[in-house]
Design a protein around this motif. Structure first.
Motif, PDB file in Angstrom:
ATOM      1  N   LYS A   6       7.861  -7.555  95.929  1.00 17.02           N
ATOM      2  CA  LYS A   6       7.623  -6.116  95.852  1.00 17.02           C
ATOM      3  C   LYS A   6       8.469  -5.437  94.780  1.00 17.02           C
ATOM      4  CE  LYS A   6       6.535  -4.150  99.820  1.00 17.02           C
ATOM      5  NZ  LYS A   6       6.752  -3.554 101.150  1.00 17.02           N
ATOM      6  N   GLY A   7       9.245  -6.222  94.023  1.00 12.12           N
ATOM      7  CA  GLY A   7      10.086  -5.641  92.982  1.00 12.12           C
ATOM      8  C   GLY A   7      10.540  -6.702  92.008  1.00 12.12           C
ATOM      9  N   ALA A  25      14.146  -1.062  99.602  1.00  8.00           N
ATOM     10  CA  ALA A  25      13.556  -2.207 100.311  1.00  8.00           C
ATOM     11  C   ALA A  25      14.228  -2.427 101.664  1.00  8.00           C
ATOM     12  CB  ALA A  25      13.693  -3.474  99.472  1.00  8.00           C
ATOM     13  N   THR A  26      13.457  -2.918 102.614  1.00  5.76           N
ATOM     14  CA  THR A  26      14.013  -3.298 103.914  1.00  5.76           C
ATOM     15  C   THR A  26      14.192  -4.814 104.019  1.00  5.76           C
ATOM     16  OG1 THR A  26      11.804  -3.289 104.904  1.00  5.76           O
ATOM     17  CG2 THR A  26      13.116  -1.269 105.104  1.00  5.76           C
ATOM     18  N   VAL A  28      15.272  -8.060 101.216  1.00  6.17           N
ATOM     19  CA  VAL A  28      15.659  -8.416  99.851  1.00  6.17           C
ATOM     20  C   VAL A  28      15.894  -9.919  99.791  1.00  6.17           C
ATOM     21  CG1 VAL A  28      17.376  -8.091  98.020  1.00  6.17           C
ATOM     22  CG2 VAL A  28      16.735  -6.156  99.484  1.00  6.17           C
ATOM     23  N   SER A  69      16.423   0.900 104.693  1.00  7.78           N
ATOM     24  CA  SER A  69      16.042   1.265 103.323  1.00  7.78           C
ATOM     25  C   SER A  69      17.170   1.955 102.555  1.00  7.78           C
ATOM     26  CB  SER A  69      14.804   2.155 103.339  1.00  7.78           C
ATOM     27  OG  SER A  69      15.073   3.367 104.027  1.00  7.78           O
ATOM     28  N   ALA A  84      13.223  -7.048  95.899  1.00 10.46           N
ATOM     29  CA  ALA A  84      12.590  -6.527  97.110  1.00 10.46           C
ATOM     30  C   ALA A  84      11.410  -7.435  97.470  1.00 10.46           C
ATOM     31  CB  ALA A  84      12.093  -5.106  96.862  1.00 10.46           C
ATOM     32  N   GLY A  86       8.539  -8.648 100.910  1.00 12.72           N
ATOM     33  CA  GLY A  86       7.929  -8.377 102.205  1.00 12.72           C
ATOM     34  C   GLY A  86       7.373  -9.692 102.723  1.00 12.72           C
TER      35      GLY A  86
END
Length: 90
Positions: A6-7, A25-26, A28, A69, A84, A86
């Motif tokens: 996601k990053g 992000a939640t 990493v 976050s 980041a 998921g």
């Protein structure tokens, strides 16, 4: 495990002032790109002074850290890189 990126991966900062939330992000993904174990620290916010937790990331290894976050991460050396992520559920 399937990881949803996601990053963009970037070196971790090496102190609280240089820490990152990795875009809020939640989760990493951290990777230690050297053979030397490095300490990783999660703090309450970028530049914060409250430590949530610490752990040693072994050399040439990876780990996914779950955090709030607003919480930020830094490492003892910039050889620890983070992105980041998921999880994909199929």
């Amino acid at each position: 495990m399937i990881t949803l990126i996601k990053g963009t991966e970037a070196p971790c900062g090496t102190d609280a002032a240089g820490s990152s939330t990795f875009g809020g992000a939640t989760a990493v993904r951290l990777v230690n790109t050297t053979g030397t174990a490095r300490e990783v620290t999660v703090i309450d916010e970028v530049g914060g002074s409250t430590t949530i937790g610490k752990f040693t990331l072994l050399g040439n290894s990876k780990e996914v850290v779950e955090k709030r976050s607003t919480e930020a991460i830094f490492a003892a050396h910039a050889s620890v890189r983070g992105a980041a992520v998921g999880y994909t559920i199929s």
